[in-house]
Write a protein that holds these residues in place. Structure first.
Motif, short mmCIF file in Angstrom:
data_model
loop_
_atom_site.label_atom_id
_atom_site.label_comp_id
_atom_site.label_asym_id
_atom_site.label_seq_id
_atom_site.Cartn_x
_atom_site.Cartn_y
_atom_site.Cartn_z
N UNK A 1 0.83 -1.20 0.00
CA UNK A 1 0.00 0.00 0.00
C UNK A 1 0.87 1.26 0.00
N UNK A 2 1.90 1.26 0.85
CA UNK A 2 2.77 2.43 0.95
C UNK A 2 3.50 2.69 -0.37
N UNK A 3 3.95 1.62 -1.02
CA UNK A 3 4.64 1.78 -2.30
C UNK A 3 3.70 2.30 -3.37
N UNK A 4 2.46 1.87 -3.35
CA UNK A 4 1.48 2.36 -4.33
C UNK A 4 1.23 3.86 -4.12
N UNK A 5 1.16 4.28 -2.86
CA UNK A 5 0.98 5.70 -2.56
C UNK A 5 2.22 6.48 -3.01
N UNK A 6 3.40 5.90 -2.77
CA UNK A 6 4.65 6.53 -3.21
C UNK A 6 4.66 6.74 -4.72
N UNK B 1 -4.49 14.23 -3.87
CA UNK B 1 -5.49 14.00 -2.84
C UNK B 1 -5.34 12.58 -2.34
N UNK B 2 -5.01 12.44 -1.07
CA UNK B 2 -4.84 11.10 -0.51
C UNK B 2 -6.15 10.32 -0.58
N UNK B 3 -7.28 11.07 -0.56
CA UNK B 3 -8.58 10.40 -0.66
C UNK B 3 -8.72 9.66 -1.99
N UNK C 1 -4.52 4.92 4.83
CA UNK C 1 -3.47 5.26 3.86
C UNK C 1 -2.43 6.17 4.50
N UNK C 2 -2.88 7.18 5.24
CA UNK C 2 -1.96 8.06 5.94
C UNK C 2 -1.12 7.28 6.95
N UNK D 1 4.04 4.94 8.65
CA UNK D 1 4.72 3.83 9.31
C UNK D 1 5.89 3.32 8.48
N UNK D 2 5.70 3.27 7.16
CA UNK D 2 6.73 2.71 6.28
C UNK D 2 7.82 3.73 5.97
N UNK D 3 7.44 4.98 5.68
CA UNK D 3 8.42 5.96 5.21
C UNK D 3 8.75 7.06 6.21
N UNK D 4 7.98 7.17 7.28
CA UNK D 4 8.31 8.14 8.32
C UNK D 4 7.76 9.53 8.08
N UNK D 5 7.00 9.74 7.00
CA UNK D 5 6.40 11.04 6.71
C UNK D 5 4.94 10.83 6.33
N UNK D 6 4.15 11.90 6.43
CA UNK D 6 2.83 11.86 5.81
C UNK D 6 3.03 11.97 4.30
N UNK D 7 2.08 11.50 3.48
CA UNK D 7 2.25 11.59 2.03
C UNK D 7 2.49 13.02 1.54
N UNK D 8 1.73 13.99 2.04
CA UNK D 8 1.90 15.36 1.57
C UNK D 8 3.24 15.93 2.01
#
Length: 305
Positions: free
Chosen positions: A185-190, A211-213, A226-227, A232-239
């Protein structure tokens, strides 16, 4: 004849497989720099790893409440998200090499940080291996900055040699703390962030549409989850990761003294230097020109660039 729906298990007897590798790796370039005795860098952190090799003089780096005195031939690794301040600690100035790179493999990043192996004194076995890679990059540097596709492949080959050295020095028996689904999931968001990183929108905010939504909906998970999983994986919020990525790219370009600031603004997708300068000052509290001046004094001609 075997139908497509009927696979004979005997076909796979004594068959061995290599794993699928799905990594995003970025080499942010590298530079060698000669600075004066009063040189210093303000506190900062990076989205990826930084490697520093001192060629002449001495550097003092304060990182996560630890002080590192880095002399000739010593190598310092600065992991992602580690706040640090660096300054020249020798009266005759300093000459150093620095490079930044990133890899989105969460387990590798975890192991590198948890191993706590950051400083490699000259003459040690790992330092000798790392220096071989670093000097291969130094040997590729050209004054005109014109590099062929073959040159870029050689740079990437050296980077993967570096990963090989790191993999030998960190623990390979570490118990994973991230579930496979969390990582995916984290990689897909990345990947969604990276797809929106270039180019920026040409408007006053200079913020790409993210938009994270929307990303969460495409993955079938809630925005809150998702947030949570990305942090948890990358240490930052997506934005925050998106902003850090843009800022890091800007800093890397500003460190190239022969690249005019208006050209940097254009490369990053801004409509004007003034527009880029306003955004950079929001991020750092200083203008691109003043940030460049902290690296090395500039001429009056450069100031007008």
């Amino acid at each position: 004849m075997i139908l497509n729906s009927e696979v004979d298990p005997a076909l796979f007897e004594n068959c061995h497989w290599l794993p699928i590798i799905d990594w995003n790796v970025k080499f942010f370039g590298a530079h060698i720099h000669r600075v004066k005795a009063n040189w210093c860098m303000p506190e900062e952190s990076h989205i990826g790893f930084e490697i520093v090799l001192i060629l002449e003089g001495r550097q003092e780096t304060i990182m996560e409440n630890n002080v590192y005195s880095v002399g000739v031939g010593d190598i310092l690794i600065i992991p992602p998200g580690f706040k640090h301040v660096s300054q020249c600690a020798s009266p005759d100035g300093m000459y150093y090499f620095s490079t930044h790179f990133n890899i989105d493999d969460p387990l590798f990043r975890q192991e590198m940080i948890k191993s706590n192996q950051l400083f490699f004194p000259a003459g040690t076995e790992t330092n000798n291996k790392l220096q071989k890679v670093v000097h291969s990059w130094i040997g590729m540097m050209q004054e005109n900055g014109e590099y062929t596709t073959a040159d870029r492949f050689r740079m990437q080959i050296a980077l993967f040699e570096l990963f090989g050295i790191f993999s030998q020095m960190i623990s390979t028996g570490m118990e994973p703390t991230l579930s496979p689904s969390s990582v995916q999931y984290a990689k897909a968001i990345m990947e969604a962030i990276q797809s929106r990183f270039k180019p920026y929108r040409d408007d006053e905010s200079a913020e790409p549409t993210f938009r994270i939504e929307d990303v969460a909906a495409s993955l079938g998970i809630s925005p809150g989850y998702a947030q949570e999983v990305f942090r948890k994986v990358y240490g930052y919020s997506p934005r925050h990761y998106l902003s850090e990525t843009k800022l890091h790219e800007a800093k890397v370009l500003i460190q190239q003294p022969n690249l005019p600031l208006n050209k940097i603004a254009s490369l990053l997708g801004y409509s004007s230097l003034a527009h880029f300068s306003r955004q950079f000052k929001r991020w750092t509290g200083t203008s691109p020109l003043k940030y460049r001046q902290t690296l090395s004094p500039v001429t009056e001609q450069e100031q007008g660039s």
